[in-house]
Enzyme design. Structure first.
Site, short mmCIF file in Angstrom:
data_model
loop_
_atom_site.label_atom_id
_atom_site.label_comp_id
_atom_site.label_asym_id
_atom_site.label_seq_id
_atom_site.Cartn_x
_atom_site.Cartn_y
_atom_site.Cartn_z
N LYS A 72 112.18 150.53 33.16
CA LYS A 72 111.11 149.79 32.50
C LYS A 72 110.97 150.29 31.07
O LYS A 72 110.40 151.36 30.82
CB LYS A 72 109.77 149.96 33.21
CG LYS A 72 108.74 148.97 32.67
CD LYS A 72 107.31 149.30 33.04
CE LYS A 72 106.56 150.03 31.97
NZ LYS A 72 106.49 149.40 30.65
N GLU B 195 108.13 163.80 29.82
CA GLU B 195 108.22 164.26 28.42
C GLU B 195 107.06 163.60 27.69
O GLU B 195 107.02 162.38 27.55
CB GLU B 195 109.57 163.86 27.83
CG GLU B 195 109.96 164.73 26.64
CD GLU B 195 109.52 164.19 25.31
OE1 GLU B 195 108.29 164.07 25.08
OE2 GLU B 195 110.41 163.88 24.49
N GLU C 120 98.10 164.88 18.95
CA GLU C 120 99.30 164.18 18.49
C GLU C 120 98.87 162.86 17.83
O GLU C 120 98.29 161.99 18.48
CB GLU C 120 100.20 163.88 19.69
CG GLU C 120 101.54 163.32 19.28
CD GLU C 120 102.44 163.01 20.48
OE1 GLU C 120 101.97 162.38 21.44
OE2 GLU C 120 103.62 163.39 20.44
O1 TXE Z 1 102.22 155.41 25.33
P1 TXE Z 1 102.26 155.21 26.89
P2 TXE Z 1 101.46 154.56 24.23
C1 TXE Z 1 102.29 159.33 22.60
C2 TXE Z 1 101.82 159.11 21.18
C3 TXE Z 1 101.17 157.79 21.27
C4 TXE Z 1 100.53 157.88 22.63
C5 TXE Z 1 100.18 156.57 23.27
O2 TXE Z 1 100.89 160.09 20.83
O3 TXE Z 1 100.23 157.59 20.26
O4 TXE Z 1 101.49 158.54 23.41
O5 TXE Z 1 101.26 155.69 23.15
C6 TXE Z 1 104.27 152.99 30.25
N1 TXE Z 1 102.08 153.80 34.82
N2 TXE Z 1 103.68 158.97 22.78
O6 TXE Z 1 100.13 154.12 24.71
O7 TXE Z 1 101.14 154.37 27.37
C7 TXE Z 1 104.27 152.04 29.07
O8 TXE Z 1 104.33 150.71 29.50
C8 TXE Z 1 103.38 153.74 34.48
C9 TXE Z 1 104.60 160.07 22.85
O9 TXE Z 1 102.37 153.53 23.75
O10 TXE Z 1 102.43 156.56 27.47
C10 TXE Z 1 105.50 152.52 28.32
O11 TXE Z 1 106.67 152.02 28.93
N3 TXE Z 1 103.80 153.51 33.23
C11 TXE Z 1 105.92 159.66 23.25
C12 TXE Z 1 105.44 154.04 28.53
O12 TXE Z 1 104.61 154.22 29.67
C13 TXE Z 1 102.88 153.37 32.27
C14 TXE Z 1 106.42 158.34 22.94
C15 TXE Z 1 104.85 154.83 27.37
O13 TXE Z 1 103.59 154.33 27.07
C16 TXE Z 1 101.50 153.45 32.55
C17 TXE Z 1 105.39 157.32 22.91
C18 TXE Z 1 101.12 153.68 33.89
N4 TXE Z 1 99.84 153.81 34.26
C19 TXE Z 1 104.08 157.67 22.81
N5 TXE Z 1 100.82 153.26 31.39
C20 TXE Z 1 106.96 160.70 23.39
N6 TXE Z 1 106.83 161.59 24.36
O14 TXE Z 1 107.91 160.70 22.65
C21 TXE Z 1 101.75 153.08 30.41
N7 TXE Z 1 102.99 153.13 30.94
#
Ligand code: TXE
Length: 496
Positions: free
Chosen positions: A176, A251, A390
């Site tokens: 996904k 991660e 972050e």
């Molecule tokens: O991330 P999400 P978001 C950090 C960064 C950013 C913050 C939020 O600080 O501002 O996270 O970003 C899926 N069950 N990083 O909201 O929600 C979602 O659909 C299962 C750090 O965009 O964590 C997407 O595929 N899956 C980072 C993925 O999780 C779920 C990179 C990431 O989205 C879910 C990106 C759930 N309940 C953001 N909710 C890094 N580690 O590099 C969301 N998703």
């Protein structure tokens, strides 16, 4: 995409079960670049069932390591063949510059080549149990059905860190991508079809985290979840998985210190140090989990170092990623830019000194995109939220230190622990500080580089588990100990 079905379940491409779709927006100009199918929880159940059937059917996991190694190499060849198309998709979807997207596709290719090599040389471990009649072996077997959830900043790259080792191990999976940036992953799974991946081994769904993501993680038929994303989401997933005792690897980003000692001034490293701090934080407009967002600089050089940084930061060419003149692109979405703007307002209200940026660019050509200027805050301290949290945007905070111990204490004062940089011409000090920092990757006199052959992952709340390297494959394997007695006798414990 473009009317073609975008969900792949059990080898069949289909539309969402309720016909739902989502607009995919180009962050450089706000235009809709594609409409993709939005999977439902029913689709999630179907996809997990397809992956389960493909795994339990046994044919895929019975393939030899040599066969899977060859397949991974074939995928790498196809990635290179389609490099330009994939890079263009990635830039349209994420906004990053085309030069960055091309590097991403090369890196994706290297990940497949690396695991192709690694699986080809993996061997069982023989254990001496002290009895010549016993042959004792530890063998590696695929963990089973994997759910792979990727974020939007490096859509295909992050997904490849999961898909390549999962395939190498002989697992089946449901992938996904982020709902914000699914395009390159859709093209990639089509390419896997062409490479000859059997039906049901790689299933693909797009959709929101809240509905689709949770339906995928809350499923007892899943053996392993690999997730890259935000800390709050990671916590949710870990809690959901715990109910099924499903293994998870997470991660979750970082708040990464970049420590610069005063000796860079006299060692001739000044310009390179400024350049690495600048690149470390502003590459991809700061939307990098390992971005060096906390400059921790020795007091005696701090004023000059920050001035040099600010001059270069103000000269960064922010623009459309398709324009070769652009050095960095927009933020990924309007919503994400709003979050970054909130953090800038917070920094000001916390008393940090705004040195440069802190605004959207004024260029009218960029008005429809989600651009934001490289921003530096000086005079920060670790009690500030702008230093602790972050921001995932082009924001650098500056803290100052006067002793090595203080630099280490600051560098370790984070709930995260993903990456850190140290800049010094004193080799002994470099080694001391590198070893004292509690972060998963530490760069000494460099910043931001990684290789598919070495582990990537975090200490602390940056997550658990590792990607890349041999451990990145081990996450997708179960260990089985086989005890084979070649001269069986009675155990003789019970006498009657
Ligand atoms: O991330 P999400 P978001 C950090 C960064 C950013 C913050 C939020 O600080 O501002 O996270 O970003 C899926 N069950 N990083 O909201 O929600 C979602 O659909 C299962 C750090 O965009 O964590 C997407 O595929 N899956 C980072 C993925 O999780 C779920 C990179 C990431 O989205 C879910 C990106 C759930 N309940 C953001 N909710 C890094 N580690 O590099 C969301 N998703």
């Amino acid at each position: 995409m473009d009317g073609e079905p975008d969900l792949c379940i059990g080898g069949t491409w289909r539309h969402a079960s309720d016909g739902g779709t989502r607009d995919i927006v180009n962050p450089a100009d706000g235009s809709v670049v594609a409409v993709v199918d939005e999977a439902t929880p029913d689709d999630a159940r179907d996809a997990v069932a397809a992956a389960r059937a493909a795994f339990d059917g046994g044919a895929w996991r019975a393939t030899t390591a040599a066969e899977r190694s060859e397949l991974l190499n074939r995928i790498a060849d196809l990635l290179q063949r389609d490099k330009e198309d994939l890079a263009h998709l990635e830039t349209r979807d994420t906004g990053k510059t085309l030069a960055e997207s091309r590097i991403d596709i090369d890196d994706v290719t290297s990940v497949f080549r690396y695991y192709s090599r690694l699986i080809g040389v993996e061997a069982d471990t023989l254990v001496d149990v002290g009895d010549p009649a016993v042959i004792s072996r530890v063998v590696r077997e695929p963990i089973g059905v994997c759910v792979l959830i990727a974020p939007w900043n490096y859509p295909l790259l992050q997904m490849s860190w999961k898909v390549a080792p999962a395939l190498a191990a002989g697992c089946t999976m449901v992938a996904k991508p982020s709902e914000v940036t699914p395009l390159s992953t859709i093209a990639f799974v089509r390419l896997l079809d062409e490479a000859g991946i059997p039906p049901g081994v790689v299933n693909l769904l797009q959709g929101s985290g809240a509905t689709l993501g949770s339906a995928l993680t809350d499923n007892p038929d899943v053996d392993f979840i690999s997730f890259t994303g935000g800390l709050a989401t990671g916590r949710n997933i870990a809690a959901t998985a715990a109910a099924h005792v499903t293994k998870v690897a997470l991660e979750l980003g970082g708040k990464n210190p970049h420590i610069v000692f005063a000796d860079v001034r006299d060692s001739g490293d000044w310009d390179a140090a400024v350049d690495h701090v600048l690149t470390g934080v502003f590459l991809h407009s700061g939307q990098v989990c390992s971005a060096g967002t906390r400059l921790i600089v020795e007091e005696s050089i701090a004023d000059d170092f920050v001035a040099a940084l600010a001059e270069r930061a103000a000269a960064i060419r922010v623009g459309n990623g398709m324009d070769p003149a652009s050095e960095t692109g927009p933020l990924v979405s309007e919503q994400h830019r709003a979050k970054v703007e909130d953090y800038v307002a917070l920094g000001i209200s916390e008393g940090a000194k705004l040195v440069c940026g802190g605004a959207r660019p004024t260029d009218a050509a960029l008005a429809d995109g989600y651009f934001y200027l490289p921003t530096i805050f000086d005079r920060c301290d670790r009690s500030m939220r702008i230093v602790a949290e972050e921001t995932f945007g082009p924001i650098l905070t500056v803290e100052r230190f006067t002793s090595e111990d203080e630099a280490i204490a600051l560098g370790n004062d984070t709930e995260y622990g993903l990456a850190a940089g140290v800049r010094t011409s004193d080799a002994a000090r470099g080694e001391r500080v590198v070893r004292a920092l509690r972060h998963g990757t530490v760069w000494l006199n460099d910043f931001g580089y990684y290789t598919a052959s070495a582990e990537w992952g975090g200490f602390g709340k940056s997550g658990n588990g590792r990607e890349l390297g041999p451990s990145g494959l081990a996450e997708y394997q179960e260990l089985k100990h086989i005890w084979h007695n070649t001269a069986p006798t009675a155990a003789g414990w019970f006498k009657n």
